[in-house]
Every structure is written in C-alpha cells, then in structure tokens.
Design a protein around this motif. Structure first.
Motif, PDB file in Angstrom:
ATOM      1  N   GLY B  24       0.826  -1.209   0.000  1.00 51.80           N
ATOM      2  CA  GLY B  24       0.000   0.000   0.000  1.00 51.80           C
ATOM      3  C   GLY B  24       0.856   1.253   0.000  1.00 51.80           C
ATOM      4  O   GLY B  24       1.921   1.288   0.624  1.00 51.80           O
ATOM      5  N   PRO B  61      -8.942  -0.495  11.498  1.00 49.03           N
ATOM      6  CA  PRO B  61      -8.737   0.856  10.980  1.00 49.03           C
ATOM      7  C   PRO B  61      -7.868   1.687  11.922  1.00 49.03           C
ATOM      8  O   PRO B  61      -8.091   1.694  13.129  1.00 49.03           O
ATOM      9  CB  PRO B  61     -10.157   1.423  10.907  1.00 49.03           C
ATOM     10  N   SER B 333       0.759  -1.122   4.524  1.00 44.78           N
ATOM     11  CA  SER B 333       1.221  -0.073   3.620  1.00 44.78           C
ATOM     12  C   SER B 333       2.572   0.450   4.104  1.00 44.78           C
ATOM     13  O   SER B 333       2.792   0.581   5.312  1.00 44.78           O
ATOM     14  CB  SER B 333       0.206   1.079   3.566  1.00 44.78           C
ATOM     15  N   TRP B 343      -0.986   2.873   8.594  1.00 40.35           N
ATOM     16  CA  TRP B 343      -2.280   2.267   8.875  1.00 40.35           C
ATOM     17  C   TRP B 343      -3.180   2.195   7.643  1.00 40.35           C
ATOM     18  O   TRP B 343      -4.276   1.633   7.731  1.00 40.35           O
ATOM     19  CB  TRP B 343      -2.988   3.124   9.926  1.00 40.35           C
ATOM     20  N   HIS B 344      -2.757   2.775   6.533  1.00 42.53           N
ATOM     21  CA  HIS B 344      -3.660   2.852   5.377  1.00 42.53           C
ATOM     22  C   HIS B 344      -4.040   1.443   4.912  1.00 42.53           C
ATOM     23  O   HIS B 344      -3.193   0.554   4.830  1.00 42.53           O
ATOM     24  CB  HIS B 344      -3.003   3.614   4.234  1.00 42.53           C
ATOM     25  N   PRO B 345      -5.309   1.250   4.549  1.00 39.42           N
ATOM     26  CA  PRO B 345      -5.740  -0.080   4.132  1.00 39.42           C
ATOM     27  C   PRO B 345      -5.001  -0.517   2.868  1.00 39.42           C
ATOM     28  O   PRO B 345      -4.523   0.323   2.100  1.00 39.42           O
ATOM     29  CB  PRO B 345      -7.240   0.074   3.894  1.00 39.42           C
ATOM     30  N   VAL B 346      -4.916  -1.823   2.677  1.00 41.03           N
ATOM     31  CA  VAL B 346      -4.012  -2.394   1.683  1.00 41.03           C
ATOM     32  C   VAL B 346      -4.828  -2.940   0.509  1.00 41.03           C
ATOM     33  O   VAL B 346      -5.799  -3.673   0.706  1.00 41.03           O
ATOM     34  CB  VAL B 346      -3.195  -3.540   2.320  1.00 41.03           C
ATOM     35  N   PRO B 347      -4.439  -2.591  -0.731  1.00 44.39           N
ATOM     36  CA  PRO B 347      -5.161  -3.115  -1.899  1.00 44.39           C
ATOM     37  C   PRO B 347      -4.972  -4.629  -2.020  1.00 44.39           C
ATOM     38  O   PRO B 347      -3.907  -5.147  -1.706  1.00 44.39           O
ATOM     39  CB  PRO B 347      -4.491  -2.390  -3.074  1.00 44.39           C
ATOM     40  N   GLU B 366      -4.825   1.402  -5.527  1.00 43.12           N
ATOM     41  CA  GLU B 366      -5.585   1.710  -4.317  1.00 43.12           C
ATOM     42  C   GLU B 366      -6.971   2.248  -4.646  1.00 43.12           C
ATOM     43  O   GLU B 366      -7.961   1.898  -4.007  1.00 43.12           O
ATOM     44  CB  GLU B 366      -4.826   2.735  -3.456  1.00 43.12           C
ATOM     45  N   ARG B 376     -14.340  -3.677   1.752  1.00 41.11           N
ATOM     46  CA  ARG B 376     -13.266  -3.488   2.722  1.00 41.11           C
ATOM     47  C   ARG B 376     -13.392  -4.551   3.792  1.00 41.11           C
ATOM     48  O   ARG B 376     -14.438  -4.680   4.421  1.00 41.11           O
ATOM     49  CB  ARG B 376     -13.385  -2.106   3.342  1.00 41.11           C
TER      50      ARG B 376
END
Lengths: 398, 398
Positions: B24, B61, B333, B343-347, B366, B376
């Motif tokens: 990410g 999150p 990420s 902490w950003h969510p991961v593709p 992303e 998600r």
C-alpha cells in the motif's frame, strides 16, 4: 482493541473532533439532494477533495442512536457496553457533580387534566419558566434523602436523589403518550422497592407544589440511572482533551469520559472563538454543534442547510490553527424529512496531510462519503483513525 | 469463525498468496498517483479487470502493523490475540530454528560511559562490526544453559537461551532513554526469578567481553519471548502449504504456523523459479516479496515502483501454472512519502474463475480497490475468501 490503542497512543499534534449533531440526512423530495449535499460548503468541499471520506455506523447497521450512544461511539467507546442513562446525562449536562451512589432522572414538565396527561411537554414552556418551577421543586423535602432539582432547557429538568440505599433499577413514570394517567414508578428488582416509593412520593409532592400552575402542573420522570464508571478518554488516547459545546448534555457526556469543560458561548461562531482562545492549552478538542439536529427534528430542511453553511464559514478559522488532524462528522442522522434520529450511516471527513489521494469527489456529502477512501466503519473505530492520521499511534508489533 | 472455516474447508485446486511487503502507498506529490498506480503492470491490471478487488485492514482501521501482526492477519489469525514477541521475530529473522522452551530476546549494542547509557544504538555500528562483536559474545559460557547469539543488521542482534526451567516472563534491560544506567532484568512472575538472574549474568559477561570496545561496549535486551503455540495453518484450512521467501523472518513466520519452508532463492524471478519447481508438491504457496517494503522505508518511490513492475513481469509464469485462486496483496502499507509502515488499508486482488463481474477498473491500484466488488475487509477474512474462490469451502448449514 481498546487496550491495544491505549498501548500505542503517543503524544503529538493537535486533534479536532467537530460534530454537527444529526448531520446525516435524506434527500429533499424535489431536488434529490440531502441537507449536506444541498448546503453551499466551499470550505468543507475543499477539505473533502483533499481529505479522506467515509460513512460510519454510530452503533451498528440499522440501529438509531440517541445522543448518549451516538457520542460514546464517536469517543471510541462501544455504545452497547457503555450505557449512560438519560437522567445521568441531564445531571452532568447542567454541571452537577454526581456522587457514585446518586440516582438521577430526567424530568419533563407536563400538563395533566382530570388525572390524564394532555401534553407531555407542557407546551414547551420557556426556559425562564422552567427555572422558576424547578426553584419551587427544590423546596421539596423528603426524610432521609437529599433531593436536587435543576432546570435544563424549555420543559426539561433533572432530579438527583442522594442518600443511602437508593437504586437506579426502577421504571419510568412517563407513559410516552397522552390521554392516559402517568405511570407509577415500579421496582425492576426486589432491592429497588424503596427507591420506587421515594420516586412516587416525589411526584406527589411535585403535584402539590404545582397545583396552581398551568400548563406545567406535573412532571414525568424517566431514565433513572447512576453514573457509569467509563474508562478515561485522556488515558485511553494519551490526550489532554477539552469540550466546547453550547448545550449542557454534550458537555456532560464529555465530562463523563474526562474531558475538561470549556465555556461554549452562545452560537457556532462563539464556539470557534473559544476554540481559538483555548488552542494552546489542550491537544484534543471536541466541538459540538447542536442546531443541525434541532432543525432536523423540526423537519426544517432549509434551517439545517443554513446551519451547515454557518459551520462551513468557520472552517477557515479552524484550519488557520493548523491542527494535525480534523474529523468532521455527526453523531447520527436526523433527516429533516424524517423529523427524528435515524439509523442511516453518517458522513465523515478526516483532514490531515496523510490522506491517500485527492478525491474527484463533488464535495462533502453522503454520496461522496459512500464512495470515500475510508469506506464504512463503526463510529468507535474513528478515534484510532483520527489518532493515526496525526501520527499518534505507534506501530503494533515488530 | 476459525472453527467454522476449519469445519468447512475442503481439498481442491491450488492456491497462491502473493505478498508484496508494504504494498500500500500514498500519492506522489507531483502526479497524485501511488506507487502501485504509477507502476506499469499490464499483467496485474488484466487480473484486476477480470478479478475481484478490495481493501483490507491488516489489524483494524487506524492500526499500523509490524511484520508479525501484518502476516498473521494474512494467514487468517487475529493479530491481537496471536502475538509474536520481538525476540522470537528476531530469531526467526536470522533463520534460527527455535525449540519450544527456548527464550529469545532482541539485543541492541549500546554505548555505556560511567555506568550510564549514552547511545542506545552504539552509533548504529556497521553490520560487519555487529558480526565481529556477536562472534565474541558467542563465546560466553554460563553453566546449565546454552546461549546462542546471532547478528542482525547494524547494532541489532538476537540471543536465544536454551535449557531447562527458562521463562519469557522477565522485563527488558533497555531503559528506553539515555543518561541513565541500564535496567536490571526482573521477574514478572515468581517462577521467572532464575531467568532474570541468568539474563543479568549474561549482560555482566557481555560487559566483560566488550570492556575494550567502543562505541559498542554493552548490550540492551528487550522483548523476551518464547515461540507462541499458534494454531496449525494446514489443519485450519486443510491445505498442504509452503513458503517461498528470500528473507528469513517471513520464512520463520510461515514455519511458525506450519508451512513447509522452501529455498527462496535470491530475487523475485528466482522465487517464481522455485514456485514452478515445487508446484506439484503443495496446494498452497505463500510467496513473499520484500523489496517493496524496503524501498518504501527508504523513501524511494521509484524503486518501489520498479519492484512492483518486476513482480508484474512474473505474473504470466504464475498464471501458466493455472492456480484455482490467487490473492495478490501486501501485509501493510509502506508509502515512500511516509518512509515507514502506515495504517492505510491495503489493496488486494483475488483472481479466480468465480469473480462476480469484470471490472471497468483502470487496473490494480488503491483507488480501483476502494471501489472493488469485495469491499473493505479485515486481513484475517481474506483466507476464507481465497478458499471460497477456489471452491474449497463447503456450504454452512443445510
């Protein structure tokens, strides 16, 4: 998760939680646009394009929250595990410092005719009238118990019973309808019989004291409760927090979790005056804006739109303070077409330098948020997200 | 859920979990595109159009995971309930095979003057120096216990205590600040007293051995732990799994849950050589690519882009093997602009014949993943999704 966040939380830049009460809406039947989508909000729209959007469920999908659960969720507490009775909310909201064994209940002044309730809100008497009447009730004396009565707004007041052997486990006297007599307060468990008796005795004394009054000649009691022992917000997140709110209940809720209560002033612009004045003294600010919810409850679409625009006009002042991260959202939805709180998920916006991308979003609104990069979360997940966006949560595990 | 998945898991086609560590990203300030969005990835883009996209939160999150929690999440384990201590990760990282009763701790070489720590990292000595010093420490002998010391990078090393009656329940000697003496290791429970004594004795011996060295003349110990007893991955998912990874820590993590460790070779292309060679021997492959994360940590946007392109070039070889389902994602990420895990969510991308629809997505990135048909999810939900897409999870209930 709560313990994890407590362990990871670090000092850092300043955080702002800006809550427009009841922000979420439903489309205007003629335009198809919600209140937030209708409002001209150039400043929030700019934040939305640079920031991260999403929708949150205050409690869970389908659940319509009251003010207590709505705000506890935003503070990061599970609103189902952490209940606060209405009486306690009211007591804290008017600045009463409760003792652990106190029992508080919400008072509605009401109109009774021939033994039956004809108006559950006594025509929404003015607040000054409420003050005069609660002063009367303050003179009520019952042996072996201290009774504290305080006015709130309009027809609302609060009573606190202080003494030995009291119990919060009693039923409401409010029948929730007109044309019927008020209910007797009853024990919900064996140990609460004397509390029920005390509450009924109090109502009798009130009826005597208000016998010559109209329209407020009786009271309805509901939400008997004792102050819950909530985990400390400052300890959980490692912050030094303050609340700025015009309405007492929200100050009370914030105080319950350990926020310092600041003077909220008398309107939206004054709240931002207070924010500027206190900026250097705290590192977390909960700013609460009430009139969005009131307008929604009144079914006044345009007034809700104007309130949102009024908040938007203050955003440049907020940004000038250069917070590390800002969360703009509501505690629940109060669509003007529904005239009440609803279960609809609530739009939110996180502004910080660590958003993932600039949105081609049309601005801050329910539709844009439903396509937002932060997706759909529970309200209680927002605080960790806000801390993270300010670099205030350390890495978990090696 | 874990038990449910265990009950429903069935034999079937082959599965591949392809992890680009720290995949990410965040947008390049000039182009507005992330590393993954910038990379020319015709093969992954084709998979994205035919496959199913989504974003995952490794832990929750706002939570930034280390390598341990990040991978345990991908393996389908709750990363908060299944912790792996720092000492154990370090031991795994240098390829040590731990026994069940071993206690491992992370070593930092440090500088001590007049009894006080003046540099907790001994000026980040070069790795060659670390190798020379750990060689010295390897000669330390203490009766009735075996002591294994191995170098990591720079000032970091690891010590494993092997013997009877050892305990991981002792405190760190690292005071986490300079200007103070190192802490004595102390027992955190009564049975750990002799372990604390042993650890302190070890530090004394180290100080003797390094008396003439500078700047690395002492060590700080932290993260004492024992290998956790994690549920078996093969049993939980009914698979016969293998790991292909260049870096020891990821082989170690996979071995911890019961994957067979294969030779990872020395680069991305070699990893796919190994995959082809072992294809008929296993039905689940965890392929780990490290340099995406290293480039992100170094803030090298372009190198991260090139690494992703290097992986993309291998995708046709993977598809030629005709796996039943492939999951391509990261463990967290590591945006080059942030130079650290975030902490950003991961593709993620799941390729199988059972995707719901072909996307008009612009490729694997992303933004596309945030609009993906899989929505998600938490990382721990991905393994059931992967099994399902290969027809390897039976119907639940009649």
């Amino acid at each position: 998760m709560e313990d994890l966040v407590r362990e990871l939380a670090e000092p850092g830049g300043k955080l702002v939680l800006l809550v427009m009460d009841g922000l979420g809406g439903l489309p205007h039947p003629e335009t198809g646009r919600t209140e937030l989508e209708t409002a001209r909000t150039p400043n929030l729209d700019a934040l939305a394009r640079k920031g991260s959007l999403g929708l949150h469920d205050p409690v869970a999908p389908g659940i319509t929250p009251g003010s207590g659960p709505g705000h506890l969720g935003l503070f990061g507490y599970d609103p189902v595990e952490n209940l606060v009775g209405r009486g306690v909310l009211s007591a804290l909201g008017v600045g009463m410092e409760l003792e652990a064994t106190d029992v508080a209940a919400r008072i509605n002044f009401a109109s009774k005719k021939d033994g039956k309730i004809v108006d559950r809100r006594a025509g929404r008497i003015p607040t000054e009238e409420c003050v005069r009447l609660t002063d009367k009730l303050s003179r009520i004396r019952i042996p072996r118990v201290e009774i504290l009565v305080r006015p709130e707004m309009q027809h609302r007041a609060v009573v606190v019973f202080r003494g030995q052997g009291l119990s919060p486990h009693v039923t409401d006297s409010d029948p929730q309808q007109t044309g019927v007599p008020p209910l007797k307060v009853e024990a919900r468990e064996p140990g609460a019989a004397s509390m029920a008796e005390l509450a009924n005795r109090f109502v009798e004394e009130v009826d005597r004291a208000l016998a010559d009054e109209w329209p407020a000649n009786t009271v309805l009691l509901r939400g008997f409760d004792r102050q819950p022992d909530l985990p400390s917000f400052p300890e959980r997140y490692g912050v030094n927090p303050a609340v700025i709110a015009v309405y007492p209940m929200y100050r009370g809720l914030a105080r319950l979790v350990g926020m310092k209560v600041l003077d909220g002033g008398h309107g939206i612009a004054e709240e931002f005056d207070r924010l500027e004045a206190a900026w250097s003294d705290f590192d977390f600010f909960f700013v609460h804006v009430k009139p969005t919810d009131s307008a929604g409850e009144d079914g006044d679409f345009d007034r809700k739109v104007r309130t949102i625009e009024e908040v938007d006009a203050q955003i440049p002042r907020l940004l000038k303070l250069d917070p590390a991260a800002v969360l703009v959202t509501g505690d629940h939805s109060t669509p003007a077409t529904f005239k009440a709180h609803t279960w609809h998920p609530v739009p939110f916006l996180i502004h910080s330098r660590w958003s993932r991308w600039e949105n081609d979003a049309e601005g801050f609104g329910e539709r844009a948020c439903s396509r937002g990069q932060l997706g759909r979360v529970r309200a209680k997940e927002l605080m960790p997200l806000l801390l993270a966006h300010a670099g205030r949560l350390a890495k978990f595990g090696a």
